[in-house]
Write an enzyme that holds these catalytic residues in place. Structure first.
Site, PDB file in Angstrom:
ATOM      1  N   SER A  68       0.856  -1.190   0.000  1.00  0.00           N
ATOM      2  CA  SER A  68       0.000   0.000   0.000  1.00  0.00           C
ATOM      3  C   SER A  68       0.887   1.233   0.000  1.00  0.00           C
ATOM      4  CB  SER A  68      -0.898   0.011   1.253  1.00  0.00           C
ATOM      5  OG  SER A  68      -1.617  -1.192   1.409  1.00  0.00           O
ATOM      6  N   GLU A  69       1.547   1.477  -1.113  1.00  0.00           N
ATOM      7  CA  GLU A  69       2.553   2.535  -1.160  1.00  0.00           C
ATOM      8  C   GLU A  69       1.988   3.893  -0.741  1.00  0.00           C
ATOM      9  OE1 GLU A  69       2.155   0.286  -3.520  1.00  0.00           O
ATOM     10  OE2 GLU A  69       4.073  -0.755  -3.601  1.00  0.00           O
ATOM     11  N   HIS A  88      10.483  -2.139 -13.990  1.00  0.00           N
ATOM     12  CA  HIS A  88      11.345  -2.413 -12.838  1.00  0.00           C
ATOM     13  C   HIS A  88      12.744  -1.879 -13.109  1.00  0.00           C
ATOM     14  CE1 HIS A  88       8.140  -4.697 -11.158  1.00  0.00           C
ATOM     15  NE2 HIS A  88       8.859  -5.452 -10.362  1.00  0.00           N
TER      16      HIS A  88
END
Ligand SMILES: Cc1ncc(C[n+]2csc(CCOP(=O)(O)OP(=O)(O)O)c2C)c(N)n1
Ligand SMILES: Cc1ncc(C[n+]2csc(CCOP(=O)(O)OP(=O)(O)O)c2C)c(N)n1
Ligand SMILES: [Mg+2]
Ligand SMILES: [Mg+2]
Lengths: 305, 340, 305, 340
Positions: D59-60, D133
């Protein structure tokens, strides 16, 4: 509550006259919520709000003079005249901040509660937000975090049925706001947001639960804002016609109920009390008008940010 | 052709795209109320129906993701953010997903995994709204490969760049500025596109090149007027597209005038003005008579009070002053660098 | 299912030998979910996935050769060798994309469903995601949108109990994953994710509901991944020790159950069928090995992006 | 002093801060596993307890917001993002909230509404991980007023800048790069701080100034070695802090050498390299012998295959080549611009 109502009616006049230029989202009609919740808090407990937070600020003990000064963008304002109506803080009385990004302060309130718990204090954090805020995903993330860490947090959803021009029925399927935290194990309750006694009772229970270390609670306070989403007018400004609904809600005026009760209880000097409040407001307006604007800082100083 | 306001031109582009292509739809906050979008979307819901003009919940992330997915499934979405500040909640679908998608799945635009998406964001500031309702964040997106960024300053471009954004096979961020909504100008009646990546020379001149973006392009035109009265002949370039931007036109102009002022309504440090200044300094190196000047916002959040706002936002006066300073510094006219 | 299992075991070997360099998140142990769900879909229905999507890709009919080529980053890969294991797509068979940002494709699946509905098609979109993805707020936003617009969407939560090294109990309070959509009026159901028949039945019902225009459904498929979060090893790579749990889950091998049923139903040529699958895999590996790498593009071409 | 790796130095800074100040805590993903943070946080949970070293749900946004709120309530949080790409989900608490907060509520750092927060983000790329990424997004944050940004390249700075970030009254974004984790160097044993905003001259030289950020600062040192063998004497400046950055040191050096190569591991367009190049071109205008060269990533998403990664990421060779090109262009040595 009367203070909030009268102060905002004064602000509404100043918006209409053009004296106040910053966007003001009036709380008129919702006063019982701030009053009922804040009455359940100690001075060290903290509150967080959003764009419609004059009521939260005053109910928690924020300075009236600093509110008017802020709304007029004066350097004596509670945000130094750098914020305006949507940016209120008074750290000394536990108003940690209100800002106009919808739901922006909900995770911050979680963080404050986290701090109280880590330090072993019995302070409670309260997040005020609207029905629209439940559409922001991070409110759900926040509820999970608060439940997982059993934080001393009370979530007050002020459901005034609208998010700006959209009725809740245009934004979600079910009228089950009180169950917003269920998936995350945050118990919820619905109360009549125009009944200050009911709000207060629910808030007190939630605050006590939080202080006992049992974690967060959500309270849906059902209410209605009388004015438009922003500004002083009666809601014709956002292209919606809510006259009928408003007519239903006006008799449920949260102040009226309280006055009736007070009269029943033999409190007779209501008019006098109102006059005193109005005098305070007049003084606050005068002081705000007389105060200087914040000075444009040289870039050097600003760049320190 | 007839005169429209900037806001009307945006609305007309939307209406024509909705009428011409059944795949087009709009989704975002404020589509059923004039409050959020001014007149730039007014009445489209009534004209094209609420199924294609979708006023959404307050869920910037998922609504933007919805638009990305709909684009991948063959629609032509326009996702609307009535304020750039709110769009920060949608950085994942914009940057991680839309911008990377087509490259990740094959490496060439126009493949089956292209994302034919228009993201429309409004810069809406001033009016004592404060720091969270004032941000012009275009530089962040200019940095992201896979995104195109356009910022029209005139009604004709407001229409033409929106239609060009829609025609582009990849995701395009279209940024308009509320301060421009009332500007009027001739706008083609028929659908028209303005090529993404091409600047417009708004005024030819020989002494200094003023390069502006969006609102600041309009201010550059005003600055040129001020300078003209002082006998200074300024060339004005309206960048129109920020990514890709028209390095050729800008470099050619500055190589000729020897002086450049870059005017941007974003913060100075690491802003769009940095990229443009750096590139000019490289491409016009041998012809520059003075360092490239940048007129941009100071590196602070936006203030709220009217007085502080006035001090915070630069405009034509500041651009003209920067041009004057360049001319003073290199008063002798064209002086070539002497190479060994 | 056997194809998925054997293909991934081959990939595991190639990871261990170093031949495969990109990060691979193996699906071994979860095969019944992809198989059961995709069997309920038509070729035009679409699926969306995440970092652990080899199974989704193969079950929906993605080319085996293009999978191995992608994992080896060859130009014949299903993402042209520009993605790797975490980026699979085959638009022609309805695999619109899998990417490794947790929950990143959930709103995208909502968008695809929105497109099908707007065009009046009876196509259904399926979003595969893990238990961890429910911690991302935009999954909740997505469920609200899907319910509000009654979109033809099926949400498959593959609950393998862990998000990388963290057990669900370290990330939330209650084991009620099937009720994640309740607040947003998305009905949910829990099934045994290792029972392909149960998964299939639930998926079929949800897909039919979606096609009837009744909106989204959430299915929680309870399962367990056998290997580590990433890579080939048995979970010692992320600092957690799950040997005990794994021992409980191994006998619940989804493939074993199917084999037993097939044998019961008199299907006798299992060994032969496995051999055929292995031959296909061997062929795919050889083809992938022989294929060229993508050519570093001159910056010009890349800048077209 | 003893030699530590970069990762060990980060860990030591964390450990000392946790030990010295009860207000310090860490929250984020991967704190209870070596998988996410390499050895840079290893064992801190066991040493300081899981109440102060908090491995979080995925849950950034809310986790970062939690850190902002905890800072406002008197704690000293470090919020950890094991990849910068994921942090895009937390732009609201970082940009709208933390960066604006103290200005909004009074306009001066160090007021009651300061946000004493460290946001730690890791650049984690290569290894065929692909475009989502791989992103190095520091330029986006360099643009934001109210945030400081530091990017150490050596073990000593990794420790000293983290401790300085913690000591700062405002929000500081601390960015480390996995490619540096194994680098070793002397690191003070005691707590120490490196002043934010001060560059380090890694090597003195007279022919060209190489200015590097983070990983690329290390590559600049290597490039200087290559150039030395060719008889070119390069000065190397490790920027260390990106916001504020040390314009004085850089401009003084370039004014002396007349040539500058800016090396950055982010994308070129509107990247950190643009800001630095633009500022050099302005400040060292009269002494520049050739345009400032930029070595940065091409404007495309990151590829995945090892071969393409090699082509995509520039390093010492490309820096050295850029320096050589500058020297060729201005072969005659120091040539001053002749002003009229
Ligand atoms: C992140 C974000 N998105 C959108 C907005 C625009 N906006 C301002 S107020 C508002 C409605 C909020 O409704 P609700 O939460 O119910 O509060 P109310 O105004 O009814 O008190 C919206 C959408 C915003 N300020 N922030
Ligand atoms: C936005 C984002 N945050 C964090 C990560 C790092 N991450 C990769 S996989 C993973 C766990 C996901 O768990 P779950 O959704 O249960 O899927 P599983 O791996 O169990 O299949 C995490 C946190 C990520 N890829 N994206
Ligand atoms: Mg509301
Ligand atoms: Mg999982």
């Amino acid at each position: 509550m009367t203070l909030i109502r009268h102060a905002e009616e004064r602000i509404a006049e100043m918006v209409e006259s053009g004296e106040v230029g910053c966007p003001c989202h009036l709380y008129i009609g919702q006063e019982a919520i701030a009053a009922g919740v804040c009455a359940a808090l100690t001075a060290t407990d903290t509150v967080w709000g959003g764009h419609r937070s004059h009521g939260h600020y005053l109910a928690k003990g924020g300075s009236l003079a600093a509110l008017f000064a802020e709304v007029l963008l004066k350097s004596t304002g509670c945000a130094g005249g750098r914020g305006g109506s949507m940016h209120l803080a008074a750290v000394e009385v536990g108003i940690l901040g209100t800002v106009p990004i919808v739901a922006g302060t909900v995770p911050l309130a979680v963080g404050a509660a986290f701090a109280y718990k880590l330090r072993g204090e019995d302070t409670v954090a309260v997040a005020f937000f609207g029905d629209g805020a439940l559409e922001e995903g991070h409110v759900h993330e926040s509820m999970n975090l608060a439940a997982l860490y059993r934080l001393p947090l009370v979530l007050i959803c002020e459901n005034n049925l609208y998010a700006s021009h959209l009725h809740w029925g245009e934004r979600r399927v079910a009228d089950n706001f009180d169950r917003a935290g269920e998936f995350h194990s945050v118990p919820g309750e619905r109360v009549d947001g125009n009944d200050v006694t009911a709000v207060h009772a629910a808030a007190r229970a939630a605050v006590e639960r939080a202080r006992r270390g049992e974690g967060p609670t959500l309270i849906e306070c059902r209410t209605f804002r009388w004015r438009g989403h922003v500004g002083a007018s009666f809601d014709l400004d956002v292209g919606v016609e809510r006259r009928g609904e408003l007519a239903d809600w006006l008799p449920r005026d949260p102040l009226l109920r309280v006055s009736e009760e007070l009269i029943e209880h033999g409190v007779a000097d209501l008019a006098q009390r109102e006059q005193a409040i109005d005098a305070r407001i007049a003084g606050a307006v005068e002081a705000a008008r007389a105060a200087p604007q914040p000075q444009p800082q040289p870039e050097e100083a600003l760049c320190a940010h | 052709m007839r005169a429209l306001t900037y806001a009307q031109a945006i609305r007309e582009a939307h209406a024509q795209m909705l009428a011409l292509d059944a795949r087009v739809f709009i989704v975002g906050q404020g589509l059923w109320s004039p409050w959020y979008a001014g007149s730039s979307l007014e009445g489209l819901d009534r004209e094209f129906g609420c199924a294609r003009v979708v006023d959404s919940p307050v869920s910037e992330n998922a609504v933007t993701g919805l638009a990305v997915g709909a684009a991948l499934a063959g629609l032509r979405p326009i996702v609307f953010h009535p304020r750039m500040d709110f769009m920060l909640l949608a950085m994942d679908p914009i940057v991680n997903q839309a911008a990377n998608w087509s490259y990740l799945f094959g490496g060439h635009a126009g493949n089956q995994s292209s994302v034919p998406l228009v993201i429309r964001a409004v810069i809406n500031r001033g009016g004592e709204q404060g720091a969270q309702h004032s941000q012009a964040l275009h530089a962040m997106f200019m940095h992201v490969p896979g995104l195109k960024v356009v910022m029209p300053s005139t009604p004709a471009d407001a229409k033409g760049l929106l239609m060009a954004a829609m025609a582009d096979p990849g995701p395009v961020l279209y940024i308009d500025d509320r301060w421009l909504y009332a500007e009027t100008g001739e706008v083609p009646t028929e659908p028209h596109t303005v090529a993404i990546g091409e600047a417009a020379v708004r005024r030819s001149g020989s002494d200094v090149t003023l390069i502006g973006i969006s609102w600041m392009a309009a201010e550059c035109v005003r600055a040129a007027g001020i300078l003209e009265c002082e006998g200074v002949d300024a060339e004005v370039i309206d960048l129109r597209s920020l990514k890709p931007w028209d390095k050729t036109t800008v470099a050619a102009s500055v190589s000729r005038t020897g002086r450049a002022v870059v005017a941007d309504g974003g913060w100075r440090t690491a802003g769009a003005s940095a990229e443009i200044a750096a590139e000019i300094a490289e491409r016009a190196f041998d012809n520059l008579l003075a360092p490239v000047a940048r007129v941009a916002l100071p590196d602070t959040p936006a203030p709220a009070s009217r007085a502080e706002e006035r001090a915070y936002y630069p405009g034509a006066e500041q651009i003209a002053a920067a041009a004057r300073a360049l001319l003073e510094r290199s008063a002798g006219g064209l002086v070539k660098r002497v190479a060994a």
